[in-house]
Design an enzyme around this catalytic site. Sequence first.
Site, mmCIF file in Angstrom:
data_model
loop_
_atom_site.group_PDB
_atom_site.id
_atom_site.type_symbol
_atom_site.label_atom_id
_atom_site.label_comp_id
_atom_site.label_asym_id
_atom_site.label_seq_id
_atom_site.Cartn_x
_atom_site.Cartn_y
_atom_site.Cartn_z
ATOM 1 N N ASP A 17 28.403 98.457 -19.735
ATOM 2 C CA ASP A 17 29.654 99.172 -19.528
ATOM 3 C C ASP A 17 30.236 99.390 -20.930
ATOM 4 O O ASP A 17 29.917 98.633 -21.860
ATOM 5 C CB ASP A 17 30.587 98.312 -18.670
ATOM 6 C CG ASP A 17 31.963 98.919 -18.558
ATOM 7 O OD1 ASP A 17 32.052 100.133 -18.293
ATOM 8 O OD2 ASP A 17 32.962 98.182 -18.728
ATOM 9 N N ASP B 280 33.971 100.726 -22.020
ATOM 10 C CA ASP B 280 35.347 100.317 -22.306
ATOM 11 C C ASP B 280 35.554 98.870 -21.853
ATOM 12 O O ASP B 280 35.233 98.501 -20.732
ATOM 13 C CB ASP B 280 36.339 101.242 -21.590
ATOM 14 C CG ASP B 280 37.718 101.207 -22.236
ATOM 15 O OD1 ASP B 280 37.800 101.152 -23.474
ATOM 16 O OD2 ASP B 280 38.712 101.218 -21.487
ATOM 17 N N LYS C 75 29.371 103.321 -10.772
ATOM 18 C CA LYS C 75 29.426 101.892 -10.458
ATOM 19 C C LYS C 75 30.537 101.625 -9.464
ATOM 20 O O LYS C 75 31.578 102.254 -9.583
ATOM 21 C CB LYS C 75 29.728 101.091 -11.735
ATOM 22 C CG LYS C 75 28.676 101.174 -12.803
ATOM 23 C CD LYS C 75 29.156 100.539 -14.108
ATOM 24 C CE LYS C 75 30.200 101.378 -14.806
ATOM 25 N NZ LYS C 75 30.709 100.810 -16.056
ATOM 26 N N ASP D 109 32.869 94.063 -18.103
ATOM 27 C CA ASP D 109 34.130 93.297 -18.142
ATOM 28 C C ASP D 109 34.836 93.268 -16.789
ATOM 29 O O ASP D 109 35.913 92.702 -16.685
ATOM 30 C CB ASP D 109 35.073 93.884 -19.194
ATOM 31 C CG ASP D 109 35.599 95.261 -18.797
ATOM 32 O OD1 ASP D 109 34.771 96.091 -18.327
ATOM 33 O OD2 ASP D 109 36.805 95.498 -18.921
#
EC number: 3.1.3.41
Lengths: 299, 299
Positions: free
Chosen positions: A24, A26, A220, A245
């Site tokens: 991922d 960000d 996702k 995250d």
Amino acid sequence: MSVKITTKEQAQKFLDQYDDFLFDCDGVLWQGNHLLPHVPETLQLLRDNGKRLIFVTNNSTKSRQAYTKKFEKFGIKVNKEEIFGSAYSAAVYLQKVVKFPKDKKVLVVGETGLEEELTEAGIPWLGATDAAYNRVADDEALSSIVRDKSIGAVLCGLDFHINYYKIANALIQLQDPETLFLATNIDSTYPSHGKLLPGAGTIVGTLETSSGRKPVALGKPSQAMMDCIKAQFEFDPSKACMVGDRLNTDMRFGEEGGLGTLFVLSGVDTEESIKKEDAVAKPKYYADKLGDLYELLKN
Amino acid sequence: MSVKITTKEQAQKFLDQYDDFLFDCDGVLWQGNHLLPHVPETLQLLRDNGKRLIFVTNNSTKSRQAYTKKFEKFGIKVNKEEIFGSAYSAAVYLQKVVKFPKDKKVLVVGETGLEEELTEAGIPWLGATDAAYNRVADDEALSSIVRDKSIGAVLCGLDFHINYYKIANALIQLQDPETLFLATNIDSTYPSHGKLLPGAGTIVGTLETSSGRKPVALGKPSQAMMDCIKAQFEFDPSKACMVGDRLNTDMRFGEEGGLGTLFVLSGVDTEESIKKEDAVAKPKYYADKLGDLYELLKN
């Protein structure tokens, strides 16, 4: 029980288990406009060890090509083929999974990222940023809307230029059950401009509500996206690791796909969240940040 | 078991039971641009018998004043006070139910119907058709959005001029739990231009999805609307009858409000629908059309 990577031995053992790393972006590589510590060094270390890197993003407003510029801004060199965005995911899904008929078109509600990926994949489309769709929903416009039998799918993503005419036109196409309904992703919000702004799920929701239909989501944590990534990269899930995250998107995405998972604390979710009884995902590994791998392994 | 009104005696008995008649409009009085048979005569017969008429509509794009013109077009004389639209319902709710503070404003996502009813009720508002909100969602626009503490409520209805900037701005206000969240109605679609177009629920849904909050809905079948009607007209529910063509809005609305119900077959739902085991409402009476009352009673 998730293992926290805090020693050189743990970091080395973690690295040795996987050939492919899905990231991922960000909250993992950067936070808004701020690069996280030792990210370029960690990515280089992985490359030096012969690992394959795949950057997975739900952002459909940019094509893979356009998204490489974001990496360049942070001084990270990537090539287009290493990026897997939800716009590209949609193109792969149409091409390889549903084998979209060549005589049909896709009605796009969204931005240039979708236009560029569909065009590159040779899939005919209409809508998107075409000025003809930037139309006031007056009587003339609403009267003109008819079912267009050449449209075989409605593909909806985040659209900064959404309007009532576009929603109504897409709805009329979706009222025909033969029209496929695809969404780039269904995130309700996304962080931007220092706040939480309406996400693709907000735009997709207008069509869900009015049509009473559920789209196939191609971001996702949908496994439709994982299927597209697997179709594209051909990897062994047990030798691949998803790094992210967020538990409810990234970690679920990796877990449900049969991949290993590394959860980093540099983004949205906290250490407490994985210790909850009802956590939506239980990462195999976690670390304060991605750069810890480099910091632990550099000597 | 619903009683079908087919004889003069049944029609007379029905009439004698009620003092107040609440009417849904589309599918009861007219169908699109087509007046249904003997509607003006039936309404006149009810007036001649001293009955009070109240026309209830979820349409929030027109004020009561503007809506009287629709009746005039069909040759039906009504006065503004006999009309109860969801825009007026919102104004009554703010004024009488929540006693909206005089130093706060309402951010409106919707059309002129909402502007006119709020203005008439003396409630300060912003947004709606103000050209400043007809704005492209570029970086400058999105950066400019901040929480405005003078906004005490977001009121959302059908908006033919919806755009991303409006949705984002309303969302930022709703992220403060002190901001009330009101919807004129949550109909997912509505019939217009010979098709089913996206309804207010589609626009309201963008704010529900992105904020994770549920609005107070002020249209049928919400009892918040019934409370507003009761606050305005002061009637005995047991001596009032709701007339409508839809079970899930009109008939539920009447039933849950403790009113009698007359279901007419001139609109959306059919005779079969009330005979189903799991019907969402069980009307007390039904008839092929409203005009049957006149046809049965005229001699």
